[in-house]
Every structure is written in C-alpha cells, then in structure tokens.
Design a protein around this motif. Structure first.
Motif, PDB file in Angstrom:
ATOM      1  N   ARG A  81      50.439  69.481  28.320  1.00 57.02           N
ATOM      2  CA  ARG A  81      49.644  68.645  29.221  1.00 57.02           C
ATOM      3  C   ARG A  81      48.468  69.381  29.855  1.00 57.02           C
ATOM      4  NH1 ARG A  81      49.036  63.786  30.190  1.00 57.02           N
ATOM      5  NH2 ARG A  81      48.980  64.190  32.374  1.00 57.02           N
ATOM      6  N   ASP A  82      48.689  70.626  30.278  1.00 60.97           N
ATOM      7  CA  ASP A  82      47.646  71.339  31.025  1.00 60.97           C
ATOM      8  C   ASP A  82      47.594  72.806  30.600  1.00 60.97           C
ATOM      9  OD1 ASP A  82      46.730  69.337  33.095  1.00 60.97           O
ATOM     10  OD2 ASP A  82      48.888  69.342  33.460  1.00 60.97           O
ATOM     11  N   VAL A  83      46.362  73.318  30.551  1.00 57.13           N
ATOM     12  CA  VAL A  83      46.132  74.736  30.289  1.00 57.13           C
ATOM     13  C   VAL A  83      45.133  75.226  31.327  1.00 57.13           C
ATOM     14  CG1 VAL A  83      45.271  76.452  28.656  1.00 57.13           C
ATOM     15  CG2 VAL A  83      46.531  74.459  27.808  1.00 57.13           C
ATOM     16  N   ASP A  84      45.459  76.334  31.983  1.00 53.03           N
ATOM     17  CA  ASP A  84      44.558  76.974  32.940  1.00 53.03           C
ATOM     18  C   ASP A  84      44.307  78.402  32.479  1.00 53.03           C
ATOM     19  OD1 ASP A  84      44.375  74.998  35.251  1.00 53.03           O
ATOM     20  OD2 ASP A  84      46.536  75.165  34.974  1.00 53.03           O
ATOM     21  N   ILE A  85      43.038  78.809  32.523  1.00 52.99           N
ATOM     22  CA  ILE A  85      42.633  80.135  32.067  1.00 52.99           C
ATOM     23  C   ILE A  85      41.755  80.780  33.129  1.00 52.99           C
ATOM     24  CG2 ILE A  85      41.412  81.442  30.274  1.00 52.99           C
ATOM     25  CD1 ILE A  85      43.730  79.925  29.105  1.00 52.99           C
ATOM     26  N   TYR A  86      41.970  82.068  33.357  1.00 58.69           N
ATOM     27  CA  TYR A  86      41.021  82.842  34.144  1.00 58.69           C
ATOM     28  C   TYR A  86      40.682  84.096  33.358  1.00 58.69           C
ATOM     29  CZ  TYR A  86      38.668  85.730  37.456  1.00 58.69           C
ATOM     30  OH  TYR A  86      37.727  86.526  38.046  1.00 58.69           O
ATOM     31  N   ALA A  87      39.412  84.385  33.219  1.00 54.24           N
ATOM     32  CA  ALA A  87      38.973  85.595  32.531  1.00 54.24           C
ATOM     33  C   ALA A  87      37.885  86.267  33.342  1.00 54.24           C
ATOM     34  CB  ALA A  87      38.458  85.277  31.128  1.00 54.24           C
ATOM     35  N   SER A  88      37.951  87.581  33.381  1.00 54.35           N
ATOM     36  CA  SER A  88      36.909  88.383  34.005  1.00 54.35           C
ATOM     37  C   SER A  88      36.390  89.318  32.925  1.00 54.35           C
ATOM     38  CB  SER A  88      37.486  89.176  35.183  1.00 54.35           C
ATOM     39  OG  SER A  88      36.468  89.937  35.787  1.00 54.35           O
ATOM     40  N   ASN A  89      35.416  88.845  32.193  1.00 56.12           N
ATOM     41  CA  ASN A  89      34.904  89.535  31.018  1.00 56.12           C
ATOM     42  C   ASN A  89      33.850  90.553  31.428  1.00 56.12           C
ATOM     43  OD1 ASN A  89      34.121  90.320  28.509  1.00 56.12           O
ATOM     44  ND2 ASN A  89      33.138  88.408  27.955  1.00 56.12           N
ATOM     45  N   LEU A  90      34.224  91.808  31.404  1.00 52.84           N
ATOM     46  CA  LEU A  90      33.288  92.863  31.790  1.00 52.84           C
ATOM     47  C   LEU A  90      32.609  93.519  30.594  1.00 52.84           C
ATOM     48  CD1 LEU A  90      35.485  94.495  34.557  1.00 52.84           C
ATOM     49  CD2 LEU A  90      33.686  92.776  34.813  1.00 52.84           C
ATOM     50  N   GLY A  91      33.077  93.186  29.399  1.00 50.05           N
ATOM     51  CA  GLY A  91      32.561  93.844  28.203  1.00 50.05           C
ATOM     52  C   GLY A  91      31.317  93.170  27.647  1.00 50.05           C
ATOM     53  N   PRO A  92      30.737  93.796  26.612  1.00 51.53           N
ATOM     54  CA  PRO A  92      29.505  93.274  26.013  1.00 51.53           C
ATOM     55  C   PRO A  92      29.745  92.135  25.021  1.00 51.53           C
ATOM     56  CG  PRO A  92      30.151  95.301  24.932  1.00 51.53           C
ATOM     57  CD  PRO A  92      31.123  95.098  26.063  1.00 51.53           C
ATOM     58  N   LEU A  93      31.034  91.854  24.678  1.00 54.74           N
ATOM     59  CA  LEU A  93      31.349  90.790  23.725  1.00 54.74           C
ATOM     60  C   LEU A  93      31.893  89.565  24.456  1.00 54.74           C
ATOM     61  CD1 LEU A  93      33.169  92.946  21.019  1.00 54.74           C
ATOM     62  CD2 LEU A  93      30.792  92.167  21.001  1.00 54.74           C
ATOM     63  N   ASN A  94      31.730  88.412  23.845  1.00 53.79           N
ATOM     64  CA  ASN A  94      32.298  87.194  24.420  1.00 53.79           C
ATOM     65  C   ASN A  94      33.822  87.256  24.392  1.00 53.79           C
ATOM     66  OD1 ASN A  94      29.617  86.518  24.296  1.00 53.79           O
ATOM     67  ND2 ASN A  94      29.981  84.468  23.476  1.00 53.79           N
ATOM     68  N   THR A  95      34.468  86.708  25.420  1.00 51.11           N
ATOM     69  CA  THR A  95      35.916  86.534  25.421  1.00 51.11           C
ATOM     70  C   THR A  95      36.192  85.092  25.024  1.00 51.11           C
ATOM     71  OG1 THR A  95      36.310  88.211  27.099  1.00 51.11           O
ATOM     72  CG2 THR A  95      37.999  86.531  26.832  1.00 51.11           C
ATOM     73  N   VAL A  96      36.952  84.924  23.950  1.00 50.86           N
ATOM     74  CA  VAL A  96      37.252  83.604  23.421  1.00 50.86           C
ATOM     75  C   VAL A  96      38.735  83.328  23.623  1.00 50.86           C
ATOM     76  CG1 VAL A  96      37.314  82.195  21.333  1.00 50.86           C
ATOM     77  CG2 VAL A  96      35.398  83.739  21.736  1.00 50.86           C
ATOM     78  N   VAL A  97      39.031  82.173  24.209  1.00 51.94           N
ATOM     79  CA  VAL A  97      40.413  81.755  24.436  1.00 51.94           C
ATOM     80  C   VAL A  97      40.640  80.470  23.655  1.00 51.94           C
ATOM     81  CG1 VAL A  97      42.115  81.078  26.154  1.00 51.94           C
ATOM     82  CG2 VAL A  97      40.353  82.750  26.755  1.00 51.94           C
ATOM     83  N   ARG A  98      41.740  80.448  22.886  1.00 54.13           N
ATOM     84  CA  ARG A  98      42.086  79.239  22.128  1.00 54.13           C
ATOM     85  C   ARG A  98      43.559  78.917  22.317  1.00 54.13           C
ATOM     86  NH1 ARG A  98      40.866  79.093  16.119  1.00 54.13           N
ATOM     87  NH2 ARG A  98      41.938  81.072  16.104  1.00 54.13           N
ATOM     88  N   ILE A  99      43.857  77.643  22.363  1.00 54.65           N
ATOM     89  CA  ILE A  99      45.220  77.163  22.243  1.00 54.65           C
ATOM     90  C   ILE A  99      45.297  76.551  20.852  1.00 54.65           C
ATOM     91  CG2 ILE A  99      46.991  75.610  23.123  1.00 54.65           C
ATOM     92  CD1 ILE A  99      46.268  77.912  25.048  1.00 54.65           C
TER      93      ILE A  99
END
Length: 108
Positions: A33-51
């Motif tokens: 029903r629900d997905v919650d994500i928190y990211a603190s991306n400090l690097g030079p590349l994109n952070t990709v999150v997938r379900i």
C-alpha cells in the motif's frame, strides 16, 4: 464469513544499499500500500530507489535522487503479491532508508 486482515511492515531498513527481499508467506496474499523513502545523496552519482516485482521483472515504483540531492519520497497504491512471491527494494549508488507496508490477507 469474515476474513482476517493484518497490517504489516514488509520492509523497514535504514541505509539500504543493494537489494532486500520480502517473501510473502504461505497461506497469505500481500497488498503493498505505501512506500516511504529518505535519501541523503552526498555522492556525484544519482541514487536510484526502486520497488520491484522480481517474479515478473516489473518495477512497481521508481524514484531518482539527483547527484548531491536529498529528500523524502512516497508512493501509495495497491499492488498484489501472491504467496511465495517477492517484494524487492533496490537502492543504487548511495544508501537510503526504506519502509514499505500494507496488508496480509489470509487465503480462503
């Protein structure tokens, strides 16, 4: 006849990098029903999150944090996973906090 419904946390991880799988137990059907994500991306590349539904290879939800960006994202919906199938959280490049919840329905 009433059918029991159980609210369930399928995934609750701090700092996930890579894959985490939740397998639906025998005798149940999971409804994501629900997905919650928190990211603190400090690097030079994109952070990709997938379900992901790895049983079919389909992506249920996708979020891309740009390089050096951070923040919170949420998905709400209804995706059904039969018994024995997997709900997978996948994070690339920089860790993210992931929480996914829904319902476990007993099979009748």
């Amino acid at each position: 006849m009433s059918i029991p419904v159980y609210s369930t946390v399928f995934i609750a991880l701090q700092g996930l990098l890579g894959n985490f799988d939740y397998t639906v137990p025998n005798g149940y059907v999971a409804v994501l029903r629900d997905v919650d994500i928190y990211a603190s991306n400090l690097g030079p590349l994109n952070t990709v999150v997938r379900i992901i539904d790895p049983n079919t290879g389909g992506t249920v939800w996708f979020h891309d944090y740009g390089a050096t960006s951070s923040g919170w994202a949420q998905w709400s919906g209804r995706q059904v996973f039969p018994e024995g199938e997997v709900i997978r959280a996948h994070v690339d490049n920089d860790p993210a906090d992931v929480r996914a919840c829904g319902y476990l329905l007993t099979r009748v």
